[in-house]
Design a protein around this motif. Structure first.
Motif, PDB file in Angstrom:
ATOM      1  N   CYS A 103     -38.674  41.417  22.571  1.00 17.09           N
ATOM      2  CA  CYS A 103     -37.910  41.922  21.422  1.00 17.09           C
ATOM      3  C   CYS A 103     -37.074  43.148  21.751  1.00 17.09           C
ATOM      4  O   CYS A 103     -36.109  43.440  21.038  1.00 17.09           O
ATOM      5  CB  CYS A 103     -38.860  42.273  20.273  1.00 17.09           C
ATOM      6  N   TRP A 104     -37.469  43.868  22.788  1.00 16.44           N
ATOM      7  CA  TRP A 104     -36.834  45.154  23.028  1.00 16.44           C
ATOM      8  C   TRP A 104     -35.452  45.050  23.661  1.00 16.44           C
ATOM      9  O   TRP A 104     -34.521  45.753  23.271  1.00 16.44           O
ATOM     10  CB  TRP A 104     -37.730  46.029  23.912  1.00 16.44           C
ATOM     11  N   GLN A 105     -35.302  44.163  24.641  1.00 10.00           N
ATOM     12  CA  GLN A 105     -34.042  44.142  25.383  1.00 10.00           C
ATOM     13  C   GLN A 105     -32.817  43.869  24.507  1.00 10.00           C
ATOM     14  O   GLN A 105     -31.803  44.574  24.630  1.00 10.00           O
ATOM     15  CB  GLN A 105     -34.094  43.135  26.530  1.00 10.00           C
ATOM     16  N   PRO A 106     -32.865  42.883  23.602  1.00 13.00           N
ATOM     17  CA  PRO A 106     -31.693  42.688  22.727  1.00 13.00           C
ATOM     18  C   PRO A 106     -31.382  43.916  21.885  1.00 13.00           C
ATOM     19  O   PRO A 106     -30.213  44.265  21.686  1.00 13.00           O
ATOM     20  CB  PRO A 106     -32.111  41.509  21.840  1.00 13.00           C
ATOM     21  N   LEU A 107     -32.429  44.600  21.408  1.00 12.19           N
ATOM     22  CA  LEU A 107     -32.231  45.813  20.623  1.00 12.19           C
ATOM     23  C   LEU A 107     -31.627  46.913  21.489  1.00 12.19           C
ATOM     24  O   LEU A 107     -30.698  47.628  21.074  1.00 12.19           O
ATOM     25  CB  LEU A 107     -33.566  46.276  20.038  1.00 12.19           C
ATOM     26  N   CYS A 108     -32.125  47.052  22.709  1.00 16.90           N
ATOM     27  CA  CYS A 108     -31.626  48.061  23.626  1.00 16.90           C
ATOM     28  C   CYS A 108     -30.157  47.827  23.947  1.00 16.90           C
ATOM     29  O   CYS A 108     -29.359  48.769  23.984  1.00 16.90           O
ATOM     30  CB  CYS A 108     -32.462  48.053  24.905  1.00 16.90           C
ATOM     31  N   LYS A 109     -29.773  46.579  24.194  1.00 17.57           N
ATOM     32  CA  LYS A 109     -28.379  46.255  24.496  1.00 17.57           C
ATOM     33  C   LYS A 109     -27.455  46.666  23.354  1.00 17.57           C
ATOM     34  O   LYS A 109     -26.300  47.049  23.584  1.00 17.57           O
ATOM     35  CB  LYS A 109     -28.231  44.758  24.762  1.00 17.57           C
ATOM     36  N   SER A 110     -27.959  46.600  22.136  1.00 16.48           N
ATOM     37  CA  SER A 110     -27.143  46.963  20.970  1.00 16.48           C
ATOM     38  C   SER A 110     -27.031  48.469  20.783  1.00 16.48           C
ATOM     39  O   SER A 110     -25.956  48.991  20.471  1.00 16.48           O
ATOM     40  CB  SER A 110     -27.735  46.332  19.704  1.00 16.48           C
ATOM     41  N   TYR A 111     -28.152  49.202  20.972  1.00 14.17           N
ATOM     42  CA  TYR A 111     -28.128  50.638  20.684  1.00 14.17           C
ATOM     43  C   TYR A 111     -27.621  51.452  21.859  1.00 14.17           C
ATOM     44  O   TYR A 111     -27.089  52.564  21.675  1.00 14.17           O
ATOM     45  CB  TYR A 111     -29.516  51.128  20.260  1.00 14.17           C
TER      46      TYR A 111
ATOM     47  N   HIS B  98     -21.505  44.633  24.280  1.00 17.44           N
ATOM     48  CA  HIS B  98     -21.448  45.572  23.156  1.00 17.44           C
ATOM     49  C   HIS B  98     -20.626  46.822  23.480  1.00 17.44           C
ATOM     50  O   HIS B  98     -20.308  47.599  22.575  1.00 17.44           O
ATOM     51  CB  HIS B  98     -22.863  45.971  22.737  1.00 17.44           C
TER      52      HIS B  98
ATOM     53  N   ASP C  48     -32.202  51.170  29.544  1.00 13.73           N
ATOM     54  CA  ASP C  48     -31.591  49.864  29.843  1.00 13.73           C
ATOM     55  C   ASP C  48     -31.674  49.529  31.330  1.00 13.73           C
ATOM     56  O   ASP C  48     -30.685  49.181  31.968  1.00 13.73           O
ATOM     57  CB  ASP C  48     -30.137  49.845  29.376  1.00 13.73           C
TER      58      ASP C  48
ATOM     59  N   MET D 117     -43.106  45.629  22.479  1.00 16.53           N
ATOM     60  CA  MET D 117     -41.843  44.968  22.139  1.00 16.53           C
ATOM     61  C   MET D 117     -41.182  44.393  23.385  1.00 16.53           C
ATOM     62  O   MET D 117     -40.623  43.284  23.360  1.00 16.53           O
ATOM     63  CB  MET D 117     -40.899  45.954  21.454  1.00 16.53           C
TER      64      MET D 117
END
Length: 244
Positions: free
Chosen positions: A27-35, A102, A200, A22
């Motif tokens: 794909c991973w960094q945007p998800l990581c920034k959110s969680y 976020h 992150d 990912m």
């Protein structure tokens, strides 16, 4: 030892292959920034309980910088969820800076709980480029568990010196690398490529004390502390102050 590190890295890569794929695909960094803010919010209470006495000791320096006005301009660098707000004395005018937008809603909750402080603004920017803040505009900069994840600690500390007034103080609390050659350091090296994605960008093997000592502050005081959580690969901590 290097061969063992590479072997352990490959083993962890295999065990966490979807995560690395990912990250490779973007794909991973945007998800990581959110969680990541939710993870930090969940850890805040336990961390503050464990580190309460040390945080109170560290932030007790702020009162000495208030002078006759009883006020101090304070920049929280990598402000996150506002975990430090409860330890600041009344009279602090807080500017929050974090590259992750976020975190803002979590900051708002912390601000609502800490009405003894005055909040100026939330700046979305990396610590390496704080151009929105004027030279010499801050009395205090606070940096806790931040320099592990920035792109360039050296550049961040240059920016910190720029925004501090003469005689202003950087208060820091950071985790650092274990002793070189130790098994703990070997494990940190092995885990780090995977840990960076989970945390992150958090690096486990930075020798941040060297960056602080070489940042041209007029005075640097620091103490070394054991890791607060033995079950994490995060190593010992350094706590102290640096005077411009």
């Amino acid at each position: 030892m290097d061969a063992l590190v590479r072997l352990l890295q490959l083993l962890l890569l295999f065990l966490t292959l979807p995560l690395h794929l990912m990250a490779l695909l973007g794909c991973w960094q945007p998800l990581c920034k959110s969680y990541f803010p939710y993870l930090m919010a969940a850890l805040t209470a336990s961390t503050n309980r464990r580190m309460e006495s040390k945080k109170r000791e560290l932030f007790s320096h702020i009162k000495g910088l208030m002078g006759t006005s009883g006020r101090v301009a304070l920049l929280e660098l990598g402000s996150g969820t506002g975990a430090n707000f409860q330890f600041y004395p009344p009279g602090c005018r807080i500017t929050c800076l974090d590259p992750n937008p976020h975190f803002e809603k979590f900051l708002s909750k912390s601000m609502a709980k800490n009405r003894h402080l005055q909040y100026e603004r939330f700046v979305v920017a990396p610590g390496e480029d704080m151009k929105q803040l004027a030279d010499g505009s801050m009395d205090v900069v606070v940096c806790t568990l931040v320099l592990c994840s920035v792109q360039s600690p050296k550049r961040v500390l240059q920016e910190v010196r720029r925004v501090l007034r003469p005689g202003g103080v950087l208060l820091f609390w950071e985790h650092v690398a274990e002793r070189r050659g130790s098994w703990a350091f070997t494990w940190q090296r092995a885990v780090e490529p995977t840990w960076k994605h989970i945390g992150d960008g958090c690096c486990l093997t930075r020798e941040t004390w060297k960056d602080l000592e070489n940042a041209q502050f007029s005075e640097v005081q620091m103490e070394r502390q054991p890791p607060p959580f033995k079950w994490l690969p995060v190593g010992p901590h350094i706590m102290g102050k640096a005077v411009k």
